[in-house]
Design an enzyme around this catalytic site. Structure first.
Site, PDB file in Angstrom:
ATOM      1  N   ASP A 335      -0.413   1.458  -2.123  1.00 57.82           N
ATOM      2  CA  ASP A 335      -0.429   2.763  -1.461  1.00 57.82           C
ATOM      3  C   ASP A 335      -0.260   2.508   0.041  1.00 57.82           C
ATOM      4  OD1 ASP A 335      -1.795   5.749  -2.288  1.00 57.82           O
ATOM      5  OD2 ASP A 335      -1.608   5.197  -0.170  1.00 57.82           O
ATOM      6  N   LEU A 336       0.606   3.290   0.667  1.00 56.83           N
ATOM      7  CA  LEU A 336       0.860   3.065   2.091  1.00 56.83           C
ATOM      8  C   LEU A 336      -0.286   3.634   2.921  1.00 56.83           C
ATOM      9  CD1 LEU A 336       4.640   3.871   2.449  1.00 56.83           C
ATOM     10  CD2 LEU A 336       3.515   1.762   1.773  1.00 56.83           C
ATOM     11  N   ASP A 378       3.729   8.056  -1.624  1.00 52.27           N
ATOM     12  CA  ASP A 378       3.779   6.733  -0.986  1.00 52.27           C
ATOM     13  C   ASP A 378       3.146   5.682  -1.892  1.00 52.27           C
ATOM     14  OD1 ASP A 378       1.239   7.672  -0.806  1.00 52.27           O
ATOM     15  OD2 ASP A 378       0.924   7.135   1.298  1.00 52.27           O
TER      16      ASP A 378
END
Ligand code: C2E
Ligand code: CA
Ligand code: CA
Length: 733
Positions: A335-336, A378
């Site tokens: 996950d960004l 994301d």
């Protein structure tokens, strides 16, 4: 005997029907259809040919009969004329000879001019009765004397092969005009005709006719034989010609079954070639459309990576592999961090560009056998094949390192987007794909909670429960912490680089977990924001910071505290009043307090926030722009904002010695800060090299585990390590 013929007939019938129908499907075969048309037309042509042969032959014969008959009549006329003059045996013999020469002549009768029989020649084996001429016959025969066709042909109406010819026998004499007066040039001399009698000839051409018929019969047999040969050859030739059609049957069936890789044999026939070409075009178009559909069904349209659906398929088959081959693999959930910043600040198009860049970077960071997918937003997932825990950890660290190096420029601003990675292992009994994804997701959330930009490996707790805590339980926990004072403060030192002295402390909030371990704010602050508890938490921190200040700060050793304030705190109009009251209550010198606000809040600060900042500044409080560089890093903008400190985000610092881009960036920030009259603080200083570099780059202050970890009690002395750095710096000079 009868039964053998029966089976033969049945066989022929079967063969014959087989010619016209395909017994298996009940449909007619093309070959047989064309062949039957050919055989039919050939039969028709043959029939017409035989008919015309018969009629033509008949006609020719008839014509010949009459010509022969006339010829013979003339000859008989000549031969028989002497009979009328005298009874001569020789004449009779020569007449007999003549008749016997032509078997077609049945009977010849010479009549006197009154119709009585003078002489008759008959065939011996079939004698005919000799009849006297009737009055009518006499009259008719006399009428043709001297005519162009001096004979009467009768009979042959019922049977054209048998007829009669009756001809008058006469002599012509030139009247005596004196022998000398004869003029051979003048042919129009009047002649005198004297009727002697008649000759009747009965003719029978049956033999001829039979011969003709037998010839025609032979011709028919030959023709039928030819027709049969033609049918056999036609069938063979047609089958050969249509073989390419038959060859198409199998590939077309395959095509219909959905096998688009079928190969069509090239044909020498133009029509079939055209069909083959059309079919190939169709197959190509279909397989292209298929590929497009597959692409759509299996891939993420933005990045071209596998989508969740396809990834789950891959994961399932990997689970089987792992089971059969008794090895282990790893599943990453990525996950960004702070992706929302870019999306909010620069719009979705910018966000999309970043996602694509991240996808490329991730793709480059994984092994050739590994599989990556975008789950949406994301979130990414990676299947790392054939690794143990250590291998998985190393792979995740490579990803983290590469992502840290990645810089993204959008609208002339530089963004750093890092990621958090949750890892779970596919091994032993941990093999259900849904469960695996869930575990990796939980581990990723743990990584985020632990401070982002890191990895976390999923482990089942001893009681089998999952380690992730839901939002709802966080809310209860936070509520409890607020009501029962269960938060704790940690003080992290901030040192002046030049003096090496700790001048400030950042106050960081923690919760004491049930297991006695401190819980990081990254774990619970997002839930606090969602449940609207942030203001309360910030007020809690202000209150307890004041208490700590009162406790630890002395006039001889004055402490300066940095307090993080969220956007929510500024939305509360009571903030300034609360700060003022609390500080007064605990004797806090406002100028010893720095409020850290994040860049995103500073950039989009509404009037209300501006007003509160101004009031707090009036009180004497200072302000720091926190996490600089992660969001809207605009230098021109920085100059307009009135901050006392710029805190360079840790992402620029943590890998500084290896990243020249970060070095340039920090030098620039330091310069701009200096010119704008702001002091720069670098976070995440974790080693001496970084400290040295920061010194060279012109940064004023440092914070980080190398300088000092967050502690329960604020430090008051300079750290020996920063002194070492200072020494090194001096020795370089
Ligand atoms: P921040 O304001 O950027 O705080 C710095 C964070 O970096 C802290 O994490 C600190 O422990 C960590 N850090 C500093 N140097 C190093 C280093 O060398 N290595 C590593 N690994 N970490 C380092 P922490 O305490 O987990 O805080 C996380 C964030 O939570 C803070 O980021 C801040 O945004 C927020 N936060 C913490 N306390 C409060 C608070 O009282 N109020 C509000 N509103 N936010 C807070
Ligand atoms: Ca901070
Ligand atoms: Ca910070």
């Amino acid at each position: 005997m009868k039964s053998r013929i029966g089976t033969l007939l049945a066989n022929i019938a079967k063969r014959f029907s087989g010619l016209y129908s395909d017994s298996s499907s009940g449909k007619r075969a093309l070959v047989h259809e064309i062949l039957s048309i050919q055989v039919f037309s050939a039969t028709l042509v043959g029939f017409l040919a035989i008919a015309s042969l018969y009629w033509g032959g008949q006609w020719i014969l008839q014509d010949n009969y009459s010509r022969w008959a006339l010829q013979w009549t003339d000859q008989l006329n000549e031969l028989g004329s002497p009979l009328y003059l005298a009874e001569d045996q020789e004449i009779r013999i020569s007449l007999d000879n003549f008749v016997s020469r032509y078997p077609e002549i049945d009977q010849v009768v010479y009549y006197a001019n009154d119709g009585s029989v003078l002489h008759a020649v008959d065939t011996e084996d079939d004698p005919d009765p000799v009849k006297v001429l009737s009055e009518d016959q006499l009259r008719d025969a006399i009428a043709v004397v001297g005519a162009n066709e001096p004979y009467l042909m009768t009979g042959g109406f019922l049977d054209p092969r048998q007829f009669n010819i009756l001809a008058p026998v006469w002599v012509e004499s030139i009247p005596d005009d004196g022998l000398f007066g004869f003029d051979p040039i003048n042919t129009e001399i009047e002649t005198k005709t004297e009727l002697l009698g008649f000759v009747n000839m009965k003719l029978d051409f049956v033999m001829f006719h039979d011969r003709l018929l037998s010839n025609i019969r032979t011709a028919v047999f030959i023709l039928l034989g030819l027709l049969l040969l033609f049918a056999i050859y036609g069938r063979y030739a047609l089958r050969k010609a249509l073989a390419s059609f038959a060859d198409l049957q199998l590939p077309i069936q395959e095509l219909a079954k959905g096998n688009l890789d079928v190969k069509f044999e090239p044909s020498q026939h133009r029509e079939i070639s055209d069909i083959v070409e059309a079919l190939e075009t169709t197959a190509t178009a279909l397989s292209e459309r298929d590929a497009q559909l597959r692409e759509l069904a299996n891939h993420d349209s933005l990045t071209g990576l596998y989508n969740r659906r396809r990834f789950v398929e891959v994961l399932r088959s990997e689970v089987l592999e792992v089971m059969c081959k008794n090895r282990s693999s790893a599943l990453f959930f990525i996950d960004l961090d702070q992706f929302k910043y870019i999306n909010d600040a620069c719009g979705h198009a910018a966000g999309d560009r970043l996602i694509r860049k991240v996808a490329d970077e991730l793709q480059r960071s994984i092994g050739r056998d590994d599989v990556i997918a975008r789950f949406g937003g994301d979130e990414f997932a990676v299947l790392v094949r054939s690794v143990d825990v250590a291998g998985a950890r190393a792979a995740a660290e490579t990803i983290l390192k590469n992502m840290r190096r990645m810089a993204h420029i959008e609208e002339e601003q530089l963004f750093h987007v890092h990621c958090s990675i949750g890892i779970t292992m596919l091994s032993g009994t941990n093999l259900h794909h849904d469960e695996l994804i869930n575990q990796a997701d939980i581990a990723c959330r743990e990584a985020k909670s632990a401070g982002r930009n890191r990895l976390s490996i999923f482990r089942l707790k001893k009681d089998g429960s999952k380690s992730a805590t839901s939002d709802v339980s966080w809310m209860n926990c936070l509520r409890d912490a607020l009501d029962n004072d269960k938060f704790e403060i940690r003080f992290q030192p901030i040192n002046e680089i030049d003096s090496g002295e700790t001048t400030h402390h950042e106050l960081l909030i923690r919760i004491m977990g049930e297991d006695g371990k401190l819980i990081s704010p990254d774990a619970f602050l997002p839930s606090a924001v969602r449940f609207g508890l942030m203001t309360e938490i910030d007020f809690w921190m202000i209150r307890h910071a004041a208490v700590a200040y009162a406790k630890y700060s002395t006039p001889e050793n004055r402490l300066q505290f940095s307090i993080n304030l969220s956007a929510n705190a500024f939305e509360n109009d009571d903030l300034t009043g609360y700060v003022q009251d609390t500080f007064e209550q605990h004797g806090v010198v406002a100028s010893d307090i720095v409020f850290e606000i994040t860049e995103s809040l500073a950039v989009r600060r509404p009037l209300q926030v501006d007003r509160q900042i101004a009031t707090l500044r009036d009180l004497g409080c200072k302000f720091a722009l926190d996490d600089f560089g992660t969001g809207y890093s605009s230098f021109s903008y920085l100059q307009k904002l009135q901050f006392d400190y710029i805190k360079i985000d840790g992402t620029f610092v943590q890998d500084l010695p290896n990243n020249p881009v970060d070095q340039k960036m920090i030098r620039l920030i330091a310069e701009v800060g200096r010119e704008a009259g702001m002091r720069t603080i670098a976070e995440y200083v974790r080693n001496v090299e970084t400290l040295e570099l920061l010194t060279e780059l012109g940064v004023d202050m440092v914070q980080g585990f190398f300088v000092g970890r967050p502690t329960k009690v604020p430090k008051t002395k300079a750290t020996p390590i920063s002194l070492t750095a200072r020494r090194q710096r001096l020795s370089r000079k």
